[in-house]
Scaffold this motif. Sequence first.
Motif, PDB file in Angstrom:
ATOM      1  N   PRO A  59      50.633  51.621 -16.360  1.00  0.00           N
ATOM      2  CA  PRO A  59      49.996  51.867 -17.662  1.00  0.00           C
ATOM      3  C   PRO A  59      48.499  52.137 -17.507  1.00  0.00           C
ATOM      4  N   GLU A  60      47.980  53.093 -18.289  1.00  0.00           N
ATOM      5  CA  GLU A  60      46.560  53.435 -18.269  1.00  0.00           C
ATOM      6  C   GLU A  60      46.022  53.452 -19.693  1.00  0.00           C
ATOM      7  N   LEU A  61      44.808  52.978 -19.855  1.00  0.00           N
ATOM      8  CA  LEU A  61      44.157  52.971 -21.163  1.00  0.00           C
ATOM      9  C   LEU A  61      43.640  54.369 -21.465  1.00  0.00           C
ATOM     10  N   ARG A  62      44.189  54.972 -22.502  1.00  0.00           N
ATOM     11  CA  ARG A  62      43.773  56.305 -22.943  1.00  0.00           C
ATOM     12  C   ARG A  62      43.447  56.224 -24.426  1.00  0.00           C
ATOM     13  N   GLY A  63      42.185  56.344 -24.728  1.00  0.00           N
ATOM     14  CA  GLY A  63      41.759  56.209 -26.110  1.00  0.00           C
ATOM     15  C   GLY A  63      41.792  54.761 -26.556  1.00  0.00           C
ATOM     16  N   PHE A  64      42.585  54.494 -27.595  1.00  0.00           N
ATOM     17  CA  PHE A  64      42.647  53.145 -28.146  1.00  0.00           C
ATOM     18  C   PHE A  64      43.909  52.387 -27.748  1.00  0.00           C
ATOM     19  N   ASN A  65      44.714  52.974 -26.867  1.00  0.00           N
ATOM     20  CA  ASN A  65      45.954  52.299 -26.488  1.00  0.00           C
ATOM     21  C   ASN A  65      46.335  52.701 -25.069  1.00  0.00           C
ATOM     22  N   PHE A  66      47.322  51.979 -24.515  1.00  0.00           N
ATOM     23  CA  PHE A  66      47.808  52.287 -23.175  1.00  0.00           C
ATOM     24  C   PHE A  66      48.913  53.329 -23.241  1.00  0.00           C
ATOM     25  N   ARG A  67      48.958  54.141 -22.208  1.00  0.00           N
ATOM     26  CA  ARG A  67      50.010  55.141 -22.067  1.00  0.00           C
ATOM     27  C   ARG A  67      50.695  54.945 -20.729  1.00  0.00           C
ATOM     28  N   GLY A  68      52.015  55.221 -20.715  1.00  0.00           N
ATOM     29  CA  GLY A  68      52.779  55.069 -19.491  1.00  0.00           C
ATOM     30  C   GLY A  68      53.306  53.655 -19.316  1.00  0.00           C
ATOM     31  N   GLY A  69      54.186  53.499 -18.343  1.00  0.00           N
ATOM     32  CA  GLY A  69      54.746  52.188 -18.058  1.00  0.00           C
ATOM     33  C   GLY A  69      55.762  51.749 -19.102  1.00  0.00           C
ATOM     34  N   ILE A  70      56.076  50.489 -19.075  1.00  0.00           N
ATOM     35  CA  ILE A  70      57.032  49.880 -20.007  1.00  0.00           C
ATOM     36  C   ILE A  70      56.260  49.012 -20.995  1.00  0.00           C
ATOM     37  N   THR A  71      56.547  49.196 -22.274  1.00  0.00           N
ATOM     38  CA  THR A  71      55.887  48.423 -23.320  1.00  0.00           C
ATOM     39  C   THR A  71      56.844  47.384 -23.886  1.00  0.00           C
ATOM     40  N   VAL A  72      56.430  46.135 -23.836  1.00  0.00           N
ATOM     41  CA  VAL A  72      57.200  45.046 -24.441  1.00  0.00           C
ATOM     42  C   VAL A  72      56.469  44.638 -25.711  1.00  0.00           C
ATOM     43  N   ILE A  73      57.071  44.902 -26.852  1.00  0.00           N
ATOM     44  CA  ILE A  73      56.380  44.679 -28.121  1.00  0.00           C
ATOM     45  C   ILE A  73      56.211  43.175 -28.374  1.00  0.00           C
ATOM     46  N   PRO A  74      55.173  42.778 -29.105  1.00  0.00           N
ATOM     47  CA  PRO A  74      54.928  41.344 -29.345  1.00  0.00           C
ATOM     48  C   PRO A  74      56.034  40.679 -30.148  1.00  0.00           C
ATOM     49  N   GLU A  75      56.716  41.427 -31.006  1.00  0.00           N
ATOM     50  CA  GLU A  75      57.820  40.840 -31.778  1.00  0.00           C
ATOM     51  C   GLU A  75      58.938  40.360 -30.847  1.00  0.00           C
ATOM     52  N   ARG A  89      48.832  44.379 -28.894  1.00  0.00           N
ATOM     53  CA  ARG A  89      49.916  45.336 -29.117  1.00  0.00           C
ATOM     54  C   ARG A  89      51.119  45.109 -28.217  1.00  0.00           C
ATOM     55  N   GLY A  90      51.029  44.161 -27.315  1.00  0.00           N
ATOM     56  CA  GLY A  90      52.193  43.861 -26.498  1.00  0.00           C
ATOM     57  C   GLY A  90      51.855  43.710 -25.032  1.00  0.00           C
ATOM     58  N   LEU A  91      52.904  43.660 -24.225  1.00  0.00           N
ATOM     59  CA  LEU A  91      52.804  43.517 -22.772  1.00  0.00           C
ATOM     60  C   LEU A  91      53.154  44.847 -22.140  1.00  0.00           C
ATOM     61  N   TYR A  92      52.305  45.322 -21.230  1.00  0.00           N
ATOM     62  CA  TYR A  92      52.491  46.615 -20.574  1.00  0.00           C
ATOM     63  C   TYR A  92      52.752  46.383 -19.097  1.00  0.00           C
ATOM     64  N   LEU A  93      53.902  46.896 -18.617  1.00  0.00           N
ATOM     65  CA  LEU A  93      54.337  46.690 -17.246  1.00  0.00           C
ATOM     66  C   LEU A  93      54.507  48.034 -16.547  1.00  0.00           C
ATOM     67  N   PRO A  94      54.369  48.072 -15.214  1.00  0.00           N
ATOM     68  CA  PRO A  94      54.642  49.318 -14.481  1.00  0.00           C
ATOM     69  C   PRO A  94      56.117  49.687 -14.597  1.00  0.00           C
ATOM     70  N   GLU A  95      56.397  50.963 -14.714  1.00  0.00           N
ATOM     71  CA  GLU A  95      57.773  51.447 -14.820  1.00  0.00           C
ATOM     72  C   GLU A  95      58.191  52.104 -13.508  1.00  0.00           C
ATOM     73  N   PRO A  96      59.299  51.677 -12.899  1.00  0.00           N
ATOM     74  CA  PRO A  96      59.751  52.317 -11.658  1.00  0.00           C
ATOM     75  C   PRO A  96      60.376  53.674 -11.951  1.00  0.00           C
ATOM     76  N   LEU A  97      60.002  54.661 -11.143  1.00  0.00           N
ATOM     77  CA  LEU A  97      60.572  56.009 -11.234  1.00  0.00           C
ATOM     78  C   LEU A  97      61.369  56.257  -9.964  1.00  0.00           C
ATOM     79  N   PHE A  98      62.678  56.395 -10.113  1.00  0.00           N
ATOM     80  CA  PHE A  98      63.561  56.492  -8.959  1.00  0.00           C
ATOM     81  C   PHE A  98      63.673  57.938  -8.492  1.00  0.00           C
ATOM     82  N   GLU A  99      63.604  58.113  -7.175  1.00  0.00           N
ATOM     83  CA  GLU A  99      63.696  59.429  -6.571  1.00  0.00           C
ATOM     84  C   GLU A  99      65.023  59.576  -5.849  1.00  0.00           C
TER      85      GLU A  99
END
Length: 396
Positions: free
Chosen positions: A247-263, A172-182
């Motif tokens: 990103p964390e695996l929740r159910g059948f897919n990852f949630r959170g972070g940045i998703t880079v789609i395979p396309e 389903r793609g590449l999942y990367l950590p997303e920075p959250l700026f404070e």
Amino acid sequence: MSVRPQARPAGPKPPFWRDRAKRALIFQLLLVAAVAAFLLYIIGNTQANLSARGITTGFGFLNNTAGFGIVQSLIDYSSQSTYGRTFVVGLLNTLLVSALGVLAATIIGFTVGIARLSPNWLIARLANGYIEIFRNIPLLLQIFFWYFAVLRAMPAARDSLSIGEVIFLNVRGLYLPEPLFESGFGLIPLAFGVAVVASIALVIWNRRRHEATGKRLPAGWISLALILGLPMLVLVATGVPVTWDVPELRGFNFRGGITVIPEFLALWLALSIYTASFIAEIVRSGIQAIPHGQTEAAQALSLPRNLVLRLVVVPQAMRVIIPPLTSQYLNLIKNSSLATAIGYPDLVSVFAGTTLNQTGQAIEVIAMTMAVYLTISLLVSMFMNWFNARVALVER
């Protein structure tokens, strides 16, 4: 006493069809009239066909609700957004893959092109093999290869390939950590900008000092340390105002972070690798266009090979490299329209594809799409022409 001969009376003027200048003017007027008549016929025929099918012209459709989703969007978008919003989303996706493709193709192309001339037999043969393989396979086939044979063959989400349990790759793609700026993070981009300006000033001052005294500082390494070090110091001083959404695996897919789609990955890899093979040949030919006496003179001064390449060969070769390099950049940008073959939501796919099919506004949609690619190409050409003038030889 001499007698002047009388002037011969002028004969009758030749007819206008024998006057070359008038005949050329008549032919030009006839051509302009024929083109104008053809355009009027096309416009009239188009208006008649649109009226017969009940299709209204104009750009009012851009304010209508799109009613479909887009898998990748750099701005807020939903199915309730307008067609005008889909145009912006598609445009940004096209600019994203084009910009990253140009950057990657330039780095790979210059590296392979220089390696092609390496005295090391293995490195030179590998570089030559890369060029001959990827340059002679059609780009569309390479896009299909990366998408279907590589990325679509990745494991499911539960069996994802991971790096340090923070980066995940699956079908389903590449999942990367997303920075959250404070609060306080704004000082870091400011420090980065100050470091860039200071680095540019240092390079200019070092160049002038070298021309005046023959002495030079390692401005490149100092600039790199400044650009990396100053933001890091500010980051530590402000208490590292950044947290990471992993990103964390929740159910059948990852949630959170940045998703880079395979396309996106498939299109970016294919465009970068394919275009880099042509850039590598441009770099090789540009370097070989420099007279060998330049290299021999630099070696006679006991300059190391890396300095000969960086200070003598490449600066002169850039004058030969830049014009054909511009064409490759333009080709990459226009080739990004092949994204529709694998469903990447670029401008052609979401606007000239889905939007056109739903609205039927073919003339307006195609005209806007063509205008976008024309504008991007002209802007890139203007910038590269300016850069080419900057590095051109100046006659004394």
